[in-house]
Motif scaffolding. Sequence first.
Motif, PDB file in Angstrom:
ATOM      1  N   VAL A 155       0.781  -1.339   0.074  1.00  0.00           N
ATOM      2  CA  VAL A 155      -0.088   0.051  -0.036  1.00  0.00           C
ATOM      3  C   VAL A 155       0.850   1.395  -0.042  1.00  0.00           C
ATOM      4  O   VAL A 155       0.587   2.203  -0.873  1.00  0.00           O
ATOM      5  CB  VAL A 155      -0.837   0.044   1.088  1.00  0.00           C
ATOM      6  N   LYS A 156       1.893   1.271   0.713  1.00  0.00           N
ATOM      7  CA  LYS A 156       2.794   2.293   0.922  1.00  0.00           C
ATOM      8  C   LYS A 156       3.561   2.584  -0.368  1.00  0.00           C
ATOM      9  O   LYS A 156       3.665   3.620  -0.976  1.00  0.00           O
ATOM     10  CB  LYS A 156       3.724   2.157   2.042  1.00  0.00           C
ATOM     11  N   TYR A 159       0.840   4.308  -2.879  1.00  0.00           N
ATOM     12  CA  TYR A 159       0.309   5.471  -2.719  1.00  0.00           C
ATOM     13  C   TYR A 159       1.426   6.426  -2.052  1.00  0.00           C
ATOM     14  O   TYR A 159       1.825   6.132  -0.853  1.00  0.00           O
ATOM     15  CB  TYR A 159      -0.859   5.529  -1.851  1.00  0.00           C
ATOM     16  N   PHE A 162       0.271   8.184   1.437  1.00  0.00           N
ATOM     17  CA  PHE A 162      -0.142   7.454   2.601  1.00  0.00           C
ATOM     18  C   PHE A 162       0.046   7.973   3.776  1.00  0.00           C
ATOM     19  O   PHE A 162       1.032   8.526   3.983  1.00  0.00           O
ATOM     20  CB  PHE A 162       0.684   5.878   2.340  1.00  0.00           C
ATOM     21  N   THR A 163      -0.982   8.058   4.428  1.00  0.00           N
ATOM     22  CA  THR A 163      -1.154   8.642   5.696  1.00  0.00           C
ATOM     23  C   THR A 163      -1.939   7.829   6.810  1.00  0.00           C
ATOM     24  O   THR A 163      -2.652   7.172   6.570  1.00  0.00           O
ATOM     25  CB  THR A 163      -1.634  10.207   5.638  1.00  0.00           C
ATOM     26  N   TYR A 180      -4.843   6.153   5.215  1.00  0.00           N
ATOM     27  CA  TYR A 180      -5.655   6.485   4.052  1.00  0.00           C
ATOM     28  C   TYR A 180      -4.580   6.924   3.065  1.00  0.00           C
ATOM     29  O   TYR A 180      -3.342   6.948   3.144  1.00  0.00           O
ATOM     30  CB  TYR A 180      -6.345   8.121   4.595  1.00  0.00           C
ATOM     31  N   ALA A 181      -5.093   7.039   1.720  1.00  0.00           N
ATOM     32  CA  ALA A 181      -4.466   7.351   0.474  1.00  0.00           C
ATOM     33  C   ALA A 181      -5.352   8.113  -0.319  1.00  0.00           C
ATOM     34  O   ALA A 181      -6.607   7.912  -0.158  1.00  0.00           O
ATOM     35  CB  ALA A 181      -3.880   6.153  -0.131  1.00  0.00           C
TER      36      ALA A 181
END
Length: 215
Positions: A155-156, A159, A162-163, A180-181
């Motif tokens: 995921v990182k 995006y 990525f937060t 989130y992204a």
Amino acid sequence: MRRTILVLAVVAAVTLAAGCSDSPENVGGQAGPVGTAAPTFSPSSASSPSPSMTSAPAASPSSTPSSKPSRTSTALVLGPTGYGKVKIGMSLDEAAATGQLKTVDRVEEGCGYSKLKTADVKIAHSTDRGVVYIPGEGRTATPEGIRVGSTLAQVKEAYSDFTIPDIAGMVEFEGDGAAYAGTKDKYTIVHYRFDFRDSKVFQLGLEHERQNCYE
């Protein structure tokens, strides 16, 4: 007497020659019974490998993907703003008009939950902000290929924005909880929400920036 023997020899020679002319002509190849077709070589049998030569049967025309819209094309893609024709922010009436809702949960005020036809999930919608959440389950994936089961590292990598939630005291995301992204892209009212457990996605969805139906 000698003339009689000579005549008989000539007759025998003529009879033998006539009998030889009725035998089949040898043109090469394997001999076969007269009047039957010789075995023919089938190109299709030569081009098809035997089961012992392959680990799986060759794809048949019927097993090729259909060119018509299907769950493997657009229907199973979540994002960047919606799922199929259902978009984050549209009203319940607009979502119902797409024909993609199996059930429509109409409420006079507050939040309702309506089921999609092409996925066994329910979207969340509020009377003042429209569709605020669309979950993704099973084979549903984002355009970047993220789905349930994807790792935190994947995921990182997918995006750059990525937060993690701005929670006091949280210094680093350790692989459990929400993240989130898509918060910094051009789609201002929607982002992805990923819920992690043991550094893997166990739930994902598209979320309204100001959703008001859940914590």
